[in-house]
Scaffold this motif. Sequence first.
Motif, PDB file in Angstrom:
ATOM      1  N   SER A   6       0.692  -1.468   0.637  1.00 13.75           N
ATOM      2  CA  SER A   6      -0.283   0.140  -0.273  1.00 13.75           C
ATOM      3  C   SER A   6       1.050   1.437   0.283  1.00 13.75           C
ATOM      4  O   SER A   6       2.607   1.037  -0.248  1.00 13.75           O
ATOM      5  CB  SER A   6      -0.627   0.522   1.302  1.00 13.75           C
ATOM      6  N   SER A   7       0.437   2.325  -0.005  1.00 12.65           N
ATOM      7  CA  SER A   7       0.965   3.767   0.547  1.00 12.65           C
ATOM      8  C   SER A   7       1.790   3.832   1.040  1.00 12.65           C
ATOM      9  O   SER A   7       1.569   3.390   2.182  1.00 12.65           O
ATOM     10  CB  SER A   7       0.386   4.819   0.036  1.00 12.65           C
ATOM     11  N   ALA A   8       2.700   4.603   1.245  1.00 10.01           N
ATOM     12  CA  ALA A   8       3.445   4.440   2.645  1.00 10.01           C
ATOM     13  C   ALA A   8       2.966   5.625   3.771  1.00 10.01           C
ATOM     14  O   ALA A   8       2.079   5.937   3.818  1.00 10.01           O
ATOM     15  CB  ALA A   8       4.257   6.256   2.341  1.00 10.01           C
ATOM     16  N   VAL A   9       3.100   4.501   5.202  1.00 11.26           N
ATOM     17  CA  VAL A   9       2.511   5.506   6.211  1.00 11.26           C
ATOM     18  C   VAL A   9       3.051   6.445   6.646  1.00 11.26           C
ATOM     19  O   VAL A   9       3.806   7.105   6.762  1.00 11.26           O
ATOM     20  CB  VAL A   9       2.842   4.432   7.537  1.00 11.26           C
ATOM     21  N   ALA A  10       2.038   6.872   7.386  1.00 12.05           N
ATOM     22  CA  ALA A  10       2.422   8.433   7.254  1.00 12.05           C
ATOM     23  C   ALA A  10       3.511   9.166   8.403  1.00 12.05           C
ATOM     24  O   ALA A  10       3.437   8.372   9.278  1.00 12.05           O
ATOM     25  CB  ALA A  10       0.784   9.078   9.088  1.00 12.05           C
ATOM     26  N   PRO A  11       4.457   9.989   7.711  1.00 11.18           N
ATOM     27  CA  PRO A  11       5.719  10.351   8.292  1.00 11.18           C
ATOM     28  C   PRO A  11       5.923  10.676   9.265  1.00 11.18           C
ATOM     29  O   PRO A  11       6.956  10.077  10.831  1.00 11.18           O
ATOM     30  CB  PRO A  11       5.901  11.360   7.452  1.00 11.18           C
ATOM     31  N   GLU A  12       4.152  11.087  10.287  1.00  9.16           N
ATOM     32  CA  GLU A  12       4.383  11.135  12.105  1.00  9.16           C
ATOM     33  C   GLU A  12       4.119  10.187  13.389  1.00  9.16           C
ATOM     34  O   GLU A  12       4.700   9.870  13.835  1.00  9.16           O
ATOM     35  CB  GLU A  12       3.245  12.707  12.459  1.00  9.16           C
ATOM     36  N   LEU A  13       3.789   9.300  11.893  1.00  8.36           N
ATOM     37  CA  LEU A  13       4.109   8.358  12.769  1.00  8.36           C
ATOM     38  C   LEU A  13       4.795   7.071  13.226  1.00  8.36           C
ATOM     39  O   LEU A  13       5.871   7.133  12.746  1.00  8.36           O
ATOM     40  CB  LEU A  13       3.317   6.718  12.189  1.00  8.36           C
ATOM     41  N   GLU A  14       5.858   7.235  14.268  1.00  9.96           N
ATOM     42  CA  GLU A  14       6.873   6.984  15.295  1.00  9.96           C
ATOM     43  C   GLU A  14       7.348   5.357  14.685  1.00  9.96           C
ATOM     44  O   GLU A  14       8.383   5.070  14.365  1.00  9.96           O
ATOM     45  CB  GLU A  14       7.251   7.063  16.278  1.00  9.96           C
ATOM     46  N   SER A  15       6.342   4.572  14.488  1.00 10.08           N
ATOM     47  CA  SER A  15       6.056   3.219  14.478  1.00 10.08           C
ATOM     48  C   SER A  15       5.246   2.922  13.261  1.00 10.08           C
ATOM     49  O   SER A  15       3.784   2.623  13.877  1.00 10.08           O
ATOM     50  CB  SER A  15       6.292   2.522  15.572  1.00 10.08           C
ATOM     51  N   GLY A  16       5.666   2.442  12.488  1.00  6.49           N
ATOM     52  CA  GLY A  16       4.565   1.897  11.379  1.00  6.49           C
ATOM     53  C   GLY A  16       4.546   0.521  10.445  1.00  6.49           C
ATOM     54  O   GLY A  16       5.527   0.390  10.751  1.00  6.49           O
ATOM     55  N   ALA A  17       3.407   0.094   9.310  1.00  2.53           N
ATOM     56  CA  ALA A  17       3.085  -0.998   8.593  1.00  2.53           C
ATOM     57  C   ALA A  17       4.802  -0.459   8.491  1.00  2.53           C
ATOM     58  O   ALA A  17       5.111   0.123   7.115  1.00  2.53           O
ATOM     59  CB  ALA A  17       1.933  -0.702   8.599  1.00  2.53           C
ATOM     60  N   VAL A  18       5.332  -1.763   7.824  1.00  2.00           N
ATOM     61  CA  VAL A  18       6.440  -2.252   6.024  1.00  2.00           C
ATOM     62  C   VAL A  18       5.282  -2.628   5.573  1.00  2.00           C
ATOM     63  O   VAL A  18       4.246  -3.128   5.206  1.00  2.00           O
ATOM     64  CB  VAL A  18       6.824  -3.367   7.154  1.00  2.00           C
ATOM     65  N   THR A  19       5.518  -1.816   4.159  1.00  2.00           N
ATOM     66  CA  THR A  19       5.324  -1.647   3.226  1.00  2.00           C
ATOM     67  C   THR A  19       6.395  -1.917   2.222  1.00  2.00           C
ATOM     68  O   THR A  19       7.579  -2.268   2.114  1.00  2.00           O
ATOM     69  CB  THR A  19       4.472   0.064   2.404  1.00  2.00           C
ATOM     70  N   ILE A  20       6.192  -3.209   1.455  1.00  2.00           N
ATOM     71  CA  ILE A  20       6.521  -3.964   0.012  1.00  2.00           C
ATOM     72  C   ILE A  20       6.318  -3.324  -1.009  1.00  2.00           C
ATOM     73  O   ILE A  20       5.503  -2.814  -1.540  1.00  2.00           O
ATOM     74  CB  ILE A  20       6.743  -5.617   0.269  1.00  2.00           C
ATOM     75  N   LYS A  21       7.297  -2.848  -1.509  1.00  2.00           N
ATOM     76  CA  LYS A  21       7.793  -2.041  -2.619  1.00  2.00           C
ATOM     77  C   LYS A  21       8.343  -2.599  -3.889  1.00  2.00           C
ATOM     78  O   LYS A  21       9.335  -2.731  -3.418  1.00  2.00           O
ATOM     79  CB  LYS A  21       7.677  -0.585  -2.477  1.00  2.00           C
ATOM     80  N   ASP A  22       7.727  -2.724  -5.226  1.00  2.00           N
ATOM     81  CA  ASP A  22       8.899  -2.887  -6.496  1.00  2.00           C
ATOM     82  C   ASP A  22      10.326  -1.901  -6.488  1.00  2.00           C
ATOM     83  O   ASP A  22       9.463  -0.578  -6.884  1.00  2.00           O
ATOM     84  CB  ASP A  22       8.316  -3.139  -7.640  1.00  2.00           C
ATOM     85  N   PHE A  23      10.987  -2.904  -6.768  1.00  2.00           N
ATOM     86  CA  PHE A  23      12.028  -1.743  -6.702  1.00  2.00           C
ATOM     87  C   PHE A  23      11.992  -1.106  -8.419  1.00  2.00           C
ATOM     88  O   PHE A  23      11.274  -1.835  -9.848  1.00  2.00           O
ATOM     89  CB  PHE A  23      13.351  -2.661  -7.178  1.00  2.00           C
ATOM     90  N   CYS A  24      11.893   0.033  -8.565  1.00  2.00           N
ATOM     91  CA  CYS A  24      12.354   1.036  -9.800  1.00  2.00           C
ATOM     92  C   CYS A  24      13.552   2.053  -9.621  1.00  2.00           C
ATOM     93  O   CYS A  24      14.347   2.528  -9.373  1.00  2.00           O
ATOM     94  CB  CYS A  24      11.232   1.998  -9.991  1.00  2.00           C
ATOM     95  N   SER A  25      14.187   2.234 -11.165  1.00  2.00           N
ATOM     96  CA  SER A  25      15.077   2.980 -10.880  1.00  2.00           C
ATOM     97  C   SER A  25      15.331   4.492 -10.482  1.00  2.00           C
ATOM     98  O   SER A  25      16.515   4.770 -10.066  1.00  2.00           O
ATOM     99  CB  SER A  25      15.675   3.429 -12.701  1.00  2.00           C
ATOM    100  N   ALA A  26      13.837   4.703 -10.182  1.00  2.00           N
ATOM    101  CA  ALA A  26      13.878   6.157  -9.707  1.00  2.00           C
ATOM    102  C   ALA A  26      14.061   5.943  -8.347  1.00  2.00           C
ATOM    103  O   ALA A  26      14.663   7.301  -7.839  1.00  2.00           O
ATOM    104  CB  ALA A  26      12.450   6.575 -10.043  1.00  2.00           C
ATOM    105  N   ILE A  27      13.972   5.028  -7.834  1.00  2.00           N
ATOM    106  CA  ILE A  27      14.550   5.109  -5.769  1.00  2.00           C
ATOM    107  C   ILE A  27      16.011   4.702  -6.479  1.00  2.00           C
ATOM    108  O   ILE A  27      16.345   4.021  -5.122  1.00  2.00           O
ATOM    109  CB  ILE A  27      13.871   4.024  -5.603  1.00  2.00           C
ATOM    110  N   SER A  28      16.612   4.316  -7.362  1.00  2.00           N
ATOM    111  CA  SER A  28      18.234   3.859  -7.229  1.00  2.00           C
ATOM    112  C   SER A  28      19.426   4.645  -6.076  1.00  2.00           C
ATOM    113  O   SER A  28      19.960   3.769  -5.400  1.00  2.00           O
ATOM    114  CB  SER A  28      18.503   3.992  -8.593  1.00  2.00           C
ATOM    115  N   ASP A  29      18.885   6.178  -6.075  1.00  2.00           N
ATOM    116  CA  ASP A  29      19.795   6.184  -4.969  1.00  2.00           C
ATOM    117  C   ASP A  29      20.056   6.136  -3.784  1.00  2.00           C
ATOM    118  O   ASP A  29      20.503   6.188  -2.660  1.00  2.00           O
ATOM    119  CB  ASP A  29      19.963   8.249  -5.347  1.00  2.00           C
ATOM    120  N   ASP A  30      18.280   5.883  -3.523  1.00  2.00           N
ATOM    121  CA  ASP A  30      17.515   6.289  -2.040  1.00  2.00           C
ATOM    122  C   ASP A  30      18.510   4.312  -2.075  1.00  2.00           C
ATOM    123  O   ASP A  30      18.961   3.957  -0.784  1.00  2.00           O
ATOM    124  CB  ASP A  30      16.402   6.388  -2.004  1.00  2.00           C
TER     125      ASP A  30
END
Length: 359
Positions: A6-30
Amino acid sequence: MAAVRSSAVAPELESGAVTIKDFCSAISDDWDTFIASQAQATPFHSTAWMRSLQKTFGYENRSFYAERNGRISGVLPLFLVSNWIVGRCLISTPFADYGGVCAQDEESADALVTHAVEMGGAGKVDFLELRHRTAKSRPNFHFKDLYVSFATDLANEPEAQLKRFPRDTRYMIRKGEKAGLQLQSGVDQLPEFYSLFILNWRRLGTPVFSRQWLETLVREFRDAAILDMVRLNGRPVAGVLSFLFRNTLYPHYSGAAPDANALAANNLIYWELMKNAIHKGLTGFDFGRSKKNTGAYQFKSAWNMPVSQLQYQTCMIERKDPPDFSPANPRFALAANLWSRMPLKATTWLGPRIIRWFP
């Protein structure tokens, strides 16, 4: 385990759910920034290795990552390989000493492994192989204890490092120095290195990689790819292609002329690699994996480095029994023997066409 696509958990949550996402070239640097912060990561987890595999072998990149609160919390480089030898399988990572999950917490690691198994089931693959250095036991996974690795922390000074070696190893280093061998560094030596590389692999009875594979690695790793050669009166005698990652040097591919052992060239070049690493301020030296009771194992054992059992794991999905496509398999002994006797031109031409079947 809270693992969802699913989409990322809200950043303000200190501990959120783990989301699985497929690799794409746009996130290579990250991706690369994340693994650079993880002690268990290796150059084989990098996007440079992933791109090299795709460009040279055309394997399908099925890599994915775990995200928590909008940030990467784990990665799993993974490739789909399909041929008549190994069948249809998912491997992390092809042609690498190490692979598997690299995660900052256990929940992310578990989510990545679970997703890999689910992917394998949906794709009806024969098996999933994760080349972990260390791993916990998991249901339906089999440990493969064929390989060990040799790695050490480097001393602060070359003299202190030299004192760690057994007397016989120090003798062979001095023998190489007295033979007049000289070190030369630079990836421009790659054509000469490849001429030694193909000799090595034929002697071992193993199909060799194409020169394109090495050229692609050098291009993708850029300054982190280091090629060193020792020469006698200008003639190349031995060479090593290494990768630099997280303050550790990983010598990965080597080549040697027929007279290299007599000149102690292999002993000298690895000592020179260690010396240079210390002078550059590096803190680790990873000799990589070796099969037990082989010549490479005996050679690496002579450097007085800690030995660790690699904990590769295989999950059987469509296949019932764990595969064994290693050259150490007695079924391949005859083929290896015949290969070592073939003309060099034949093995150089055939090798790249065959090696892709054994990732």
